[in-house]
Design a protein around this motif. Sequence first.
Motif, mmCIF file in Angstrom:
data_model
loop_
_atom_site.group_PDB
_atom_site.id
_atom_site.type_symbol
_atom_site.label_atom_id
_atom_site.label_comp_id
_atom_site.label_asym_id
_atom_site.label_seq_id
_atom_site.Cartn_x
_atom_site.Cartn_y
_atom_site.Cartn_z
ATOM 1 N N ILE A 1 19.655 -4.621 -9.250
ATOM 2 C CA ILE A 1 18.283 -5.113 -9.377
ATOM 3 C C ILE A 1 18.329 -6.514 -9.965
ATOM 4 C CG2 ILE A 1 16.161 -4.788 -10.694
ATOM 5 C CD1 ILE A 1 16.495 -1.813 -10.254
ATOM 6 N N ASP A 2 17.470 -7.390 -9.472
ATOM 7 C CA ASP A 2 17.553 -8.787 -9.884
ATOM 8 C C ASP A 2 17.054 -8.995 -11.314
ATOM 9 O OD1 ASP A 2 14.511 -9.525 -9.630
ATOM 10 O OD2 ASP A 2 15.096 -8.299 -7.915
ATOM 11 N N VAL A 3 17.371 -10.163 -11.846
ATOM 12 C CA VAL A 3 17.146 -10.430 -13.265
ATOM 13 C C VAL A 3 15.682 -10.240 -13.685
ATOM 14 C CG1 VAL A 3 17.557 -12.079 -15.101
ATOM 15 C CG2 VAL A 3 18.945 -12.137 -13.050
ATOM 16 N N GLY A 4 14.790 -10.734 -12.858
ATOM 17 C CA GLY A 4 13.373 -10.650 -13.225
ATOM 18 C C GLY A 4 12.929 -9.201 -13.364
ATOM 19 N N GLY B 1 0.839 -1.190 0.000
ATOM 20 C CA GLY B 1 0.000 0.000 0.000
ATOM 21 C C GLY B 1 0.866 1.229 0.000
ATOM 22 N N TRP B 2 0.259 2.381 -0.126
ATOM 23 C CA TRP B 2 1.076 3.588 -0.240
ATOM 24 C C TRP B 2 1.757 3.930 1.073
ATOM 25 C CZ3 TRP B 2 -0.168 7.543 2.967
ATOM 26 C CH2 TRP B 2 -1.495 7.662 3.413
ATOM 27 N N ARG B 3 1.298 3.326 2.173
ATOM 28 C CA ARG B 3 1.895 3.669 3.461
ATOM 29 C C ARG B 3 3.239 2.980 3.681
ATOM 30 N NH1 ARG B 3 -3.428 3.456 4.441
ATOM 31 N NH2 ARG B 3 -4.384 5.308 5.353
ATOM 32 N N GLN B 4 3.525 1.971 2.869
ATOM 33 C CA GLN B 4 4.771 1.227 3.011
ATOM 34 C C GLN B 4 5.976 2.158 2.861
ATOM 35 O OE1 GLN B 4 5.052 -1.842 3.751
ATOM 36 N NE2 GLN B 4 7.112 -2.422 3.198
ATOM 37 N N LEU B 5 6.951 2.033 3.767
ATOM 38 C CA LEU B 5 8.163 2.836 3.624
ATOM 39 C C LEU B 5 8.953 2.332 2.426
ATOM 40 C CD1 LEU B 5 9.456 3.321 7.260
ATOM 41 C CD2 LEU B 5 7.924 4.746 5.909
ATOM 42 N N VAL B 6 9.480 3.277 1.651
ATOM 43 C CA VAL B 6 10.205 2.912 0.444
ATOM 44 C C VAL B 6 11.420 2.045 0.764
ATOM 45 C CG1 VAL B 6 11.720 3.926 -1.266
ATOM 46 C CG2 VAL B 6 9.408 4.742 -1.058
ATOM 47 N N GLY B 7 12.026 2.307 1.922
ATOM 48 C CA GLY B 7 13.206 1.548 2.321
ATOM 49 C C GLY B 7 12.940 0.055 2.449
ATOM 50 N N ASN B 8 11.674 -0.338 2.618
ATOM 51 C CA ASN B 8 11.361 -1.754 2.792
ATOM 52 C C ASN B 8 11.034 -2.455 1.476
ATOM 53 O OD1 ASN B 8 11.632 -1.268 5.486
ATOM 54 N ND2 ASN B 8 9.445 -1.026 5.858
ATOM 55 N N LEU B 9 11.046 -1.716 0.379
ATOM 56 C CA LEU B 9 10.726 -2.338 -0.911
ATOM 57 C C LEU B 9 11.973 -2.976 -1.509
ATOM 58 C CD1 LEU B 9 8.509 0.343 -2.672
ATOM 59 C CD2 LEU B 9 7.776 -1.626 -1.357
ATOM 60 N N SER B 10 11.776 -3.869 -2.475
ATOM 61 C CA SER B 10 12.911 -4.441 -3.190
ATOM 62 C C SER B 10 13.437 -3.421 -4.189
ATOM 63 C CB SER B 10 12.480 -5.706 -3.916
ATOM 64 O OG SER B 10 11.686 -5.352 -5.016
ATOM 65 N N GLY B 11 14.675 -3.666 -4.669
ATOM 66 C CA GLY B 11 15.327 -2.709 -5.554
ATOM 67 C C GLY B 11 14.520 -2.378 -6.793
ATOM 68 N N GLY B 12 13.925 -3.406 -7.409
ATOM 69 C CA GLY B 12 13.159 -3.183 -8.623
ATOM 70 C C GLY B 12 11.972 -2.269 -8.381
ATOM 71 N N ASN B 13 11.282 -2.520 -7.287
ATOM 72 C CA ASN B 13 10.123 -1.693 -6.975
ATOM 73 C C ASN B 13 10.525 -0.275 -6.583
ATOM 74 O OD1 ASN B 13 7.843 -3.361 -7.457
ATOM 75 N ND2 ASN B 13 8.435 -4.597 -5.687
ATOM 76 N N GLN B 14 11.672 -0.170 -5.904
ATOM 77 C CA GLN B 14 12.162 1.175 -5.583
ATOM 78 C C GLN B 14 12.425 1.956 -6.865
ATOM 79 O OE1 GLN B 14 15.654 0.670 -3.165
ATOM 80 N NE2 GLN B 14 14.474 0.477 -1.278
ATOM 81 N N GLN B 15 13.071 1.284 -7.835
ATOM 82 C CA GLN B 15 13.398 1.979 -9.070
ATOM 83 C C GLN B 15 12.119 2.414 -9.778
ATOM 84 O OE1 GLN B 15 15.622 3.755 -10.140
ATOM 85 N NE2 GLN B 15 17.141 2.472 -11.106
ATOM 86 N N LYS B 16 11.091 1.571 -9.699
ATOM 87 C CA LYS B 16 9.837 1.937 -10.348
ATOM 88 C C LYS B 16 9.211 3.149 -9.680
ATOM 89 C CE LYS B 16 8.626 -2.665 -11.961
ATOM 90 N NZ LYS B 16 7.664 -3.742 -11.658
ATOM 91 N N SER C 1 14.369 -7.169 -16.537
ATOM 92 C CA SER C 1 13.728 -7.190 -17.844
ATOM 93 C C SER C 1 12.435 -6.387 -17.795
ATOM 94 C CB SER C 1 13.472 -8.621 -18.292
ATOM 95 O OG SER C 1 12.443 -9.182 -17.540
ATOM 96 N N GLU C 2 11.793 -6.358 -16.643
ATOM 97 C CA GLU C 2 10.592 -5.521 -16.525
ATOM 98 C C GLU C 2 10.948 -4.069 -16.753
ATOM 99 O OE1 GLU C 2 8.070 -5.731 -13.060
ATOM 100 O OE2 GLU C 2 8.387 -7.898 -13.001
ATOM 101 N N ILE C 3 12.063 -3.645 -16.135
ATOM 102 C CA ILE C 3 12.462 -2.241 -16.290
ATOM 103 C C ILE C 3 12.849 -1.967 -17.733
ATOM 104 C CG2 ILE C 3 14.181 -0.519 -15.575
ATOM 105 C CD1 ILE C 3 13.251 -1.041 -12.938
ATOM 106 N N HIS C 4 13.540 -2.937 -18.363
ATOM 107 C CA HIS C 4 13.901 -2.758 -19.766
ATOM 108 C C HIS C 4 12.656 -2.594 -20.631
ATOM 109 C CE1 HIS C 4 17.985 -4.903 -19.024
ATOM 110 N NE2 HIS C 4 17.973 -3.664 -18.603
ATOM 111 N N ASN C 5 11.685 -3.450 -20.399
ATOM 112 C CA ASN C 5 10.446 -3.349 -21.176
ATOM 113 C C ASN C 5 9.781 -2.008 -20.933
ATOM 114 O OD1 ASN C 5 10.889 -5.871 -22.151
ATOM 115 N ND2 ASN C 5 9.563 -6.902 -20.657
ATOM 116 N N LEU C 6 9.824 -1.578 -19.693
ATOM 117 C CA LEU C 6 9.212 -0.310 -19.333
ATOM 118 C C LEU C 6 9.864 0.827 -20.109
ATOM 119 C CD1 LEU C 6 7.306 1.222 -17.445
ATOM 120 C CD2 LEU C 6 9.132 1.282 -15.764
#
Lengths: 502, 333
Positions: free
Chosen positions: A429-432, A391-406, A435-440
């Motif tokens: 950022i991990d492999v999975g 949810g939006w209340r989640q602290l960014v520091g607790n997200l994974s690298g890919g989600n942080q980048q997003k 490629s999501e970021i690349h596609n983005l």
Amino acid sequence: MTDQTPALRLEGIVKTFPGVRALDGVSLTVMPGEVHALMGENGAGKSTLMKVLGGILAPNEGQIFIEEQPTVMSSPMNAKAKGVVFIHQELSLADELTVAENIFLGELPKKSFGRVDWQRLYDETDAILKTLNVGFAARTRVGDLSIANQQMVEIARALTVEPRAVIFDEPTASLTDAEKVVLFEVIADLQSRGVGVIYISHRMEEIFKITDRISVLRDGQYRGTLNTAETNEEEVTQLMIGRTLDLSRNESTHELGEVALEVRGLSCGGLFEDVSFSVRRGEVVGFYGLVGAGRTEIAETLFGLREPSAGTIHLAGEEVSIHSPADAIKRGISLVPEDRKGQGLILGMNCRDNMTLPQVSDLTAGPFVSDGAEVAIFDQYRDKLDIRTPGWRQLVGNLSGGNQQKIVIGKWLSMRPEVLIVDEPTRGIDVGSKSEIHNLIRELAAQGYAVIVISSEMPEVLHVSDRIVAMFSGRVMREFTAEEVTEDSLIQAISGLTGKTA
Amino acid sequence: MKNETRANLIKQGAIWAFILVELAFFSIAGEFLSVTETAFMDFDNMLLLLKQSAPIGIIALGMTIIMINGNIDLSVGATFALAAIVLLDSMTWPFMQTLGNWAIPLAWLFALATGVVLGAISGLIVWKTGVDAFIVTLGSMLGYRGLVFMYNGEQPTSHLNWTLVDFAEAQFLGLHTATWFLLGAAILLWLLMTRTVHGRNAYAIGNNRDAAVNAGIRVGPHFLWNFMLIGFLAALSAVVFYSESGSVNPNDGMLYELWAITAVVLGGTKLSGGYGSIISTLGGVIAIQLLRKGLGHIGADTETVNLVIGLILIAVLFLDRQLNRKGKEELRT
């Protein structure tokens, strides 16, 4: 190999954090003289596992064996004393201190009355630096070293004890190719001395080059161990993310619009000189070069963080001068910076606030910030970019690298930029998610944004770019189109060899 | 690499250059504006200046260590006052009076022990609770000052011991007792910070606490030792000063913490920790005292002096920032 005692064995390690089962019965065996890769997407539990092993976290269940002796790691110091050394991914150096003091941090050699034995300290450090074949001395202040050299200092720390097992957590993230060779020699040397090496990396080519076995974690669970010689990238990836991955060259092309950004003869002191290029709407231009080639500095200049000493910047045909990031944002330039955690995000703030940060002054209802408008923006980009957060209340520091980048990308997209500059979009950022970021990035270009991607990873540049600008020590060496570029020509260009041999 | 050594030398030499500028300025300005006949650079005047630097100077030395360690201690002024009260009051206790002059070292011991204990309290709280040192010592500053007032209300605590006064006013090799204490403490602490494992670890902790923790350095005990050390130094400062004056007001030592921090910052120690030098702090202390004396010398009143010191502090730090910029290549902030 089977009749040897394992250097290190983990059995049924369980680690829970409030609300999360970060590790769920993970077992791992590392033989002496083996390089054992540990892979998994970010958030799969690799770091947690290594923290348990390094004595930073205590496991809730399970047992650690060193040479089949059950052991409890009570602290990082304790782990090191038992021969388990952890080389951190994020530099943990004190930059005001000397190289020698950093290498022996926490265990400075002592004389009487608690005095430091400088002679011994410098002698031992020099000996270690010699084996690493680096170009700096024991007395150098760490803050004066390049990031890559600082990484070498971090690695040198492992060599202060007779280690049984050494954990490398993404050691090559900031190393140049030449330095990687030295690192791999160090690893080979450790190997020949019968040390078990655990090697964490997202870079497949490295994994296949230096490791003997690969263990994969997914969602805190052990997914299996493969012999490197008998497997391939596809199999490993599938194990990691449960599906196959597209790593091909960029082939899709879409209609290019008019020139969005043009740079002529841009220079900034000794950082880069006479840089000219242009980016059209709907186009991805990749900047490839070694660390220190001046790519990031160009991005920072375009974003108003540096003052150019010569040259002009044209946006949509109009010459502009950009004095500050606020200026740049107003003119439609956005920068997704290299250091996600340090420059891109405020880790202690929640997802929504990070995303709306540049425009929060416009999202007001009377004198107050309008919560509803902020949440609406967050929801829009969470759906658009598929950001996985509770949810939006989640602290960014607790997200994974890919989600942080997003989140960072979403932040800038919500500003509706003309030109989007992305610096090292998938570092750490991990492999999975990669490629999501690349596609983005491809998708954004298709939508008509002009995108600049700066990257040190060749597959990434090849995969996302329509054109590639190769840089070498502050100069543009050559520009390639996606059709004409080859790995060889690209490597030649970034090594400064273009023109003479070709 | 050579450039960096030179830059470092300039950085550490800056405060001494500033002192020279002050000396030159006040000597010349004194020729025209002086209210007295004596020259500013008079030898006795300079000796007196060192002596007057001692009370805040000794505290500032301790503050340097605390700040290098990444903390701050606001309670030193109150510790100073409380140690002074213990020093003077203990000599009036009945059993102490029977001891004759042997009461003096014992009174010193009591005062110094007071400082160490007060420092240890702050240090323990910082260590065990993990609360920021600024908050903890803000609390102990108020608390210790409360103890000072509880002791004797608004009344001053006085006891004049002439042997003590003689000792405090003595001059050895031309320097006053207080100056010797200042210089002695500076040398010992300089050795501590540059030559010992404790000192180097203090730098490491202030510079990058996570790195220190990961390297197995036990941060808490280092904090505790340093707070005990600054408590000791605050008490030592009181011992040196009140041996001579013999009377302590409950408001004495107020704002000393801020003057000490001013001197430390002028000396180039980073507020964020990890960088700084004892010797430069000594320079900072002398620079401030020179300003006070010099401005007095050319006829400025106390209010003006404080205003000027404040402005100079900001100017110096601004200059320092400008000098440390890398020109056009630097990132804008």
